[in-house]
Design a protein around this motif. Structure first.
Motif, PDB file in Angstrom:
ATOM      1  N   THR A  59       0.967  -1.238  -0.076  1.00  0.00           N
ATOM      2  CA  THR A  59       0.128  -0.046   0.091  1.00  0.00           C
ATOM      3  C   THR A  59       0.834   1.183  -0.013  1.00  0.00           C
ATOM      4  O   THR A  59       1.755   1.552   0.974  1.00  0.00           O
ATOM      5  N   PRO A  60       0.862   2.114  -1.007  1.00  0.00           N
ATOM      6  CA  PRO A  60       1.811   3.152  -1.200  1.00  0.00           C
ATOM      7  C   PRO A  60       1.518   4.090   0.004  1.00  0.00           C
ATOM      8  O   PRO A  60       0.182   4.597   0.394  1.00  0.00           O
ATOM      9  N   THR A  61       2.685   4.731   0.366  1.00  0.00           N
ATOM     10  CA  THR A  61       2.311   5.761   1.499  1.00  0.00           C
ATOM     11  C   THR A  61       3.919   6.683   1.879  1.00  0.00           C
ATOM     12  O   THR A  61       4.784   5.907   1.451  1.00  0.00           O
ATOM     13  N   LEU A  62       3.677   7.719   2.412  1.00  0.00           N
ATOM     14  CA  LEU A  62       5.060   8.398   2.586  1.00  0.00           C
ATOM     15  C   LEU A  62       5.382   8.444   3.933  1.00  0.00           C
ATOM     16  O   LEU A  62       6.182   9.092   4.378  1.00  0.00           O
ATOM     17  N   ALA A  63       4.716   7.157   4.986  1.00  0.00           N
ATOM     18  CA  ALA A  63       4.904   7.236   6.265  1.00  0.00           C
ATOM     19  C   ALA A  63       6.402   7.146   6.522  1.00  0.00           C
ATOM     20  O   ALA A  63       6.797   7.835   7.530  1.00  0.00           O
ATOM     21  N   ALA A  64       7.171   6.625   5.778  1.00  0.00           N
ATOM     22  CA  ALA A  64       8.626   6.329   6.256  1.00  0.00           C
ATOM     23  C   ALA A  64       9.491   7.696   6.182  1.00  0.00           C
ATOM     24  O   ALA A  64      10.105   7.842   7.024  1.00  0.00           O
ATOM     25  N   TYR A  65       9.097   8.461   5.037  1.00  0.00           N
ATOM     26  CA  TYR A  65       9.754   9.748   4.916  1.00  0.00           C
ATOM     27  C   TYR A  65       9.166  10.602   6.012  1.00  0.00           C
ATOM     28  O   TYR A  65       9.912  11.492   6.484  1.00  0.00           O
ATOM     29  N   ASP A  66       7.888  10.459   6.574  1.00  0.00           N
ATOM     30  CA  ASP A  66       7.252  11.484   7.272  1.00  0.00           C
ATOM     31  C   ASP A  66       8.141  10.794   8.647  1.00  0.00           C
ATOM     32  O   ASP A  66       8.338  12.129   9.450  1.00  0.00           O
ATOM     33  N   GLN A  67       8.212   9.775   8.873  1.00  0.00           N
ATOM     34  CA  GLN A  67       8.758   9.409  10.419  1.00  0.00           C
ATOM     35  C   GLN A  67      10.140   9.872  10.272  1.00  0.00           C
ATOM     36  O   GLN A  67      10.718  10.380  11.406  1.00  0.00           O
ATOM     37  N   PHE A  68      10.903  10.151   9.156  1.00  0.00           N
ATOM     38  CA  PHE A  68      12.336  10.486   9.221  1.00  0.00           C
ATOM     39  C   PHE A  68      12.356  12.086   9.555  1.00  0.00           C
ATOM     40  O   PHE A  68      13.129  12.279  10.313  1.00  0.00           O
ATOM     41  N   PHE A  69      11.347  12.920   8.730  1.00  0.00           N
ATOM     42  CA  PHE A  69      11.423  14.284   8.727  1.00  0.00           C
ATOM     43  C   PHE A  69      10.693  14.802  10.127  1.00  0.00           C
ATOM     44  O   PHE A  69      10.944  15.909  10.552  1.00  0.00           O
ATOM     45  N   PHE A  70       9.593  14.042  10.513  1.00  0.00           N
ATOM     46  CA  PHE A  70       8.594  14.949  11.255  1.00  0.00           C
ATOM     47  C   PHE A  70       8.273  14.017  12.554  1.00  0.00           C
ATOM     48  O   PHE A  70       8.108  12.844  12.489  1.00  0.00           O
ATOM     49  N   ASP A  71       8.280  14.927  13.632  1.00  0.00           N
ATOM     50  CA  ASP A  71       7.735  14.217  14.940  1.00  0.00           C
ATOM     51  C   ASP A  71       6.294  14.700  15.057  1.00  0.00           C
ATOM     52  O   ASP A  71       5.980  15.947  15.328  1.00  0.00           O
ATOM     53  N   ARG A  72       5.219  13.696  15.177  1.00  0.00           N
ATOM     54  CA  ARG A  72       3.947  14.049  15.381  1.00  0.00           C
ATOM     55  C   ARG A  72       3.484  13.463  16.649  1.00  0.00           C
ATOM     56  O   ARG A  72       2.167  13.142  16.942  1.00  0.00           O
ATOM     57  N   GLY A  73       4.287  13.420  17.545  1.00  0.00           N
ATOM     58  CA  GLY A  73       3.926  12.915  18.991  1.00  0.00           C
ATOM     59  C   GLY A  73       3.782  11.500  19.176  1.00  0.00           C
ATOM     60  O   GLY A  73       3.782  10.598  18.145  1.00  0.00           O
ATOM     61  N   LEU A  74       3.493  11.253  20.401  1.00  0.00           N
ATOM     62  CA  LEU A  74       3.418   9.597  20.704  1.00  0.00           C
ATOM     63  C   LEU A  74       2.516   8.813  19.954  1.00  0.00           C
ATOM     64  O   LEU A  74       2.455   7.870  19.501  1.00  0.00           O
ATOM     65  N   PHE A  75       1.319   9.583  19.766  1.00  0.00           N
ATOM     66  CA  PHE A  75      -0.026   9.043  18.945  1.00  0.00           C
ATOM     67  C   PHE A  75      -0.118   9.501  17.831  1.00  0.00           C
ATOM     68  O   PHE A  75      -1.073   9.179  16.918  1.00  0.00           O
ATOM     69  N   GLY A  76       0.830  10.172  17.195  1.00  0.00           N
ATOM     70  CA  GLY A  76       0.713  10.955  15.655  1.00  0.00           C
ATOM     71  C   GLY A  76      -0.502  11.769  15.746  1.00  0.00           C
ATOM     72  O   GLY A  76      -0.669  11.969  14.496  1.00  0.00           O
ATOM     73  N   ASP A  77      -0.916  12.457  16.930  1.00  0.00           N
ATOM     74  CA  ASP A  77      -2.179  13.320  16.363  1.00  0.00           C
ATOM     75  C   ASP A  77      -1.711  14.979  16.585  1.00  0.00           C
ATOM     76  O   ASP A  77      -2.658  15.712  16.800  1.00  0.00           O
ATOM     77  N   GLU A  78      -0.469  14.972  16.866  1.00  0.00           N
ATOM     78  CA  GLU A  78      -0.051  16.345  17.258  1.00  0.00           C
ATOM     79  C   GLU A  78       0.412  17.113  16.002  1.00  0.00           C
ATOM     80  O   GLU A  78       0.735  16.533  14.884  1.00  0.00           O
ATOM     81  N   PRO A  79       0.447  18.487  16.039  1.00  0.00           N
ATOM     82  CA  PRO A  79       0.834  19.348  14.788  1.00  0.00           C
ATOM     83  C   PRO A  79       2.489  18.960  14.493  1.00  0.00           C
ATOM     84  O   PRO A  79       3.024  18.423  15.482  1.00  0.00           O
ATOM     85  N   PRO A  80       2.802  18.549  13.421  1.00  0.00           N
ATOM     86  CA  PRO A  80       4.119  17.943  13.118  1.00  0.00           C
ATOM     87  C   PRO A  80       5.348  19.064  13.446  1.00  0.00           C
ATOM     88  O   PRO A  80       5.010  20.321  13.161  1.00  0.00           O
ATOM     89  N   ARG A  81       6.174  18.485  14.043  1.00  0.00           N
ATOM     90  CA  ARG A  81       7.404  19.439  14.235  1.00  0.00           C
ATOM     91  C   ARG A  81       8.545  18.413  13.667  1.00  0.00           C
ATOM     92  O   ARG A  81       8.468  17.652  13.241  1.00  0.00           O
ATOM     93  N   ILE A  82       9.739  19.218  13.316  1.00  0.00           N
ATOM     94  CA  ILE A  82      10.737  18.632  12.939  1.00  0.00           C
ATOM     95  C   ILE A  82      11.403  17.629  13.682  1.00  0.00           C
ATOM     96  O   ILE A  82      11.480  17.830  15.011  1.00  0.00           O
ATOM     97  N   GLU A  83      11.648  16.460  13.192  1.00  0.00           N
ATOM     98  CA  GLU A  83      12.182  15.245  13.890  1.00  0.00           C
ATOM     99  C   GLU A  83      13.452  15.270  13.598  1.00  0.00           C
ATOM    100  O   GLU A  83      14.180  15.280  12.886  1.00  0.00           O
ATOM    101  N   TRP A  84      14.437  15.477  15.156  1.00  0.00           N
ATOM    102  CA  TRP A  84      15.876  15.814  14.951  1.00  0.00           C
ATOM    103  C   TRP A  84      16.440  14.622  15.033  1.00  0.00           C
ATOM    104  O   TRP A  84      17.810  14.614  14.834  1.00  0.00           O
ATOM    105  N   THR A  85      16.091  13.273  15.594  1.00  0.00           N
ATOM    106  CA  THR A  85      16.736  12.197  15.955  1.00  0.00           C
ATOM    107  C   THR A  85      17.433  11.664  14.587  1.00  0.00           C
ATOM    108  O   THR A  85      18.800  11.701  14.826  1.00  0.00           O
ATOM    109  N   TYR A  86      16.811  11.506  13.541  1.00  0.00           N
ATOM    110  CA  TYR A  86      17.540  11.050  12.259  1.00  0.00           C
ATOM    111  C   TYR A  86      18.198  12.047  11.419  1.00  0.00           C
ATOM    112  O   TYR A  86      19.255  11.534  11.106  1.00  0.00           O
TER     113      TYR A  86
END
Lengths: 306, 269
Positions: A59-86
């Protein structure tokens, strides 16, 4: 690397021209099927949905890149912030690879210069001595380095026995240990291109500079370095690129603090993380960076040769 | 003359070159020396002994390492052979068939394994083999190894072929040799030093590989590097140092042979 680039005198020979397909075919098939298609498939996988514990759902999705660049909180419902880990891991990898490249350059240039100014027989011996360790298994070299520099290892024993230090240096599991490991892994890639450039260097340029009252270090800076620059740049690229994706040196010589791209990718496939699309996305981003570096390099080279 | 020597010499460059050699060789020398340590501790030196070499061949872990060594050898012998055959054919196509369509692309493809970072090749191979349902084992490892060995086999062969004029083959064809006969009886013997050098290089590269093998091998099968990596994760033990020393010796012998094969070919041509 480009020992046999297209072109050159022998392209005129056409003896086996009736068999072109049969001759070039096998390499196309093998590299095409077992490398080109897999690399393309990796890019495709980075856009798919992860299957729990390895594998993917188509199933096509951008989830992997989203996980790389954005932090949407523990449950994924917060507004996206830059994810600094990766991004941080990438930044550290670039920094580590660049430091290792600089280390190779600082040690490799004088070495290459020294070798290239010996008489021909001595040159061959020195080159052979420099390249031999490269052909020893990379894993064994890295393990040997770990053995040598660990806190209870021979290096620290020697330093403490001679009284130079009174406690272990604590080299292992540091950034420097990783840089040392990368230096050890790829040094010949720096020495050989610089050596080739210095060997072609015309020493009458140095004579001319000396006649004009240039000191030796000024000559080095203003005459020699610009002349052998292509060799230096080639060496830097040949060290930087494999260092960026290295796995063994950071894994064995570094600790958790020195986590690099290679380990991040490995963890997605072999480790507990088990997120193939995310691992594929990280691999795709790494490939993109490297292709960009190579493109800039090719452009610059093309300009220089014009 | 004296002036020239001054211009070539920079103070400090010789010590740095020496330091370079020391850094390159110290870890290998230290591990080789400690592999002869009588003690089971890897820290203290307690006298010379071959105990760990005996342990490598007869100790409790020896069956595991023996099997891994056999796997590594089988793969290296076959992968180098496969890569060399493909590389010979490719080199003939690149330098003896004129300017065919797709020649530049072929050159890029042959060198692709050198351009793609190893970790990416590893991941891509795992994804590809698992998606076609090939779940590891010797065949999978072998296919991956043949692929990344091709450019290493190709470079010395192509370098050799570039320096060879085709006049001998032309002469053979004038005497009614078929292209196959011209290749087998004239070109191949002339190419032999490059072929040997390429085979040995591919052999070492295959034997050296840890990362790609570790990704595609699947459970329950080990090559020497993956077995060593697994053991090192538990801590460096003296038997690992003995195995490392043995592999080091094998690598040095093969590189010297490859170097010598390439050189002896050059001096004859």
């Amino acid at each position: 690397m480009a020992a046999a680039a297209p072109g050159g005198a022998s392209t005129s020979s056409r003896i086996y021209r009736g068999n072109v397909l049969r001759l070039i075919g096998p390499s196309w098939v093998i590299i095409g099927i077992f490398l080109l298609i897999p690399v393309i498939l990796t890019v495709v996988y980075s856009f798919l949905t992860k299957e729990f514990r390895g594998g993917v759902q188509w199933t096509p999705t951008l989830a992997a890149y989203d996980q790389f660049f954005f932090d949407r909180g523990l449950f994924g419902d917060e507004p996206p912030r830059i994810e600094w880990t990766y991004l941080g891991i990438f930044w550290r990898s670039v920094w580590q690879a660049a430091s290792a490249t600089l280390l190779c350059l600082v040690i490799g240039f004088p070495t290459a210069w020294f070798i290239a100014t010996r008489d021909p027989r001595q040159r061959a011996t020195w080159l052979f001595m420099i390249t031999i360790p490269y052909w020893v298994n990379l894993l064994i070299r890295t393990v040997s380095m770990k053995f040598l520099i660990r806190d209870e290892g021979p290096l620290n024993s020697l330093l403490m026995w001679t009284g130079i230090t009174d406690a272990p240096l604590g080299l292992i599991n540091t950034n420097f240990a990783v840089q040392l490991g990368l230096f050890y892994s790829y040094l010949p890639f720096m020495v050989l291109p610089i050596y080739a450039a210095v060997e072609r260097y015309d020493f009458s340029l140095s004579e001319a500079a000396a006649d004009l009252y240039s000191g030796m270090w000024t000559t080095l800076r203003l005459v020699i370095l610009p002349t052998v620059r292509p060799g230096i740049i080639a060496g830097c690229i040949l060290v930087f690129i494999p260092s960026l994706g290295a796995f063994l040196a950071p894994d064995l010589l570094g600790g958790a603090k020195t986590f690099m791209i290679g380990s991040l990718i490995e963890e997605q496939f072999k480790g507990a993380a088990g997120n193939w699309p995310f691992g594929s996305a990280v691999a795709t981003i790494l490939m993109t960076i490297i292709m960009a570096v190579l493109l800039v390099y090719a452009r610059a080279q093309g300009k220089e040769s014009k | 003359m004296a002036l020239k020597i001054d211009l070539r010499r920079f103070p400090g460059f010789f010590p740095i070159a020496l330091l370079c050699l020391v850094v390159l060789y110290a870890p290998l020398v230290v591990v080789s020396v400690y592999s002869f340590n009588a003690s089971a501790s890897i820290t203290r030196w307690e006298g010379f002994s071959l105990a760990w070499y005996v342990d490598v061949f007869t100790g409790p872990e020896s069956p595991k390492f023996r099997q891994a060594a056999i796997n590594s050898l089988i793969i290296a012998v076959l992968a180098a052979a496969g890569a060399t055959l493909i590389a010979i054919a490719a080199a003939v196509a690149m330098f003896r068939t004129g300017r065919f369509k797709g020649r530049t692309l072929s050159f890029a493809l042959i060198n692709l394994p050198l351009m793609v970072p190893e970790i990416v090749t590893a991941v891509a191979s795992l994804i590809f083999f698992s998606s076609i349902g090939l779940g590891g084992g010797l065949t999978t490892i072998l296919l991956a190894h043949i692929t990344f060995c091709i450019p290493f086999a190709y470079l010395p062969i192509a370098a050799r072929m570039q320096g060879l004029s085709d006049s001998y083959e032309q002469a053979a064809m004038d005497l009614y040799a078929t292209p196959w006969q011209a290749f087998r009886l004239v070109l191949l013997p002339l190419l032999l030093p490059g072929v040997m050098s390429g085979y040995l290089l591919a052999f070492i590269i295959s034997l050296d590989d840890f990362l790609i093998t570790n990704f595609v091998k699947g459970a329950g099968i080990e090559t020497l590097p993956t077995a060593i990596f697994g053991a090192v994760k538990q801590g460096i033990r003296p038997n690992i140092m003995a195995i490392s020393t043995l592999m080091l010796v094998v690598s040095v012998i093969f590189v010297t042979l490859s170097w010598w094969a390439g050189r002896s070919g050059k001096s004859k041509a």
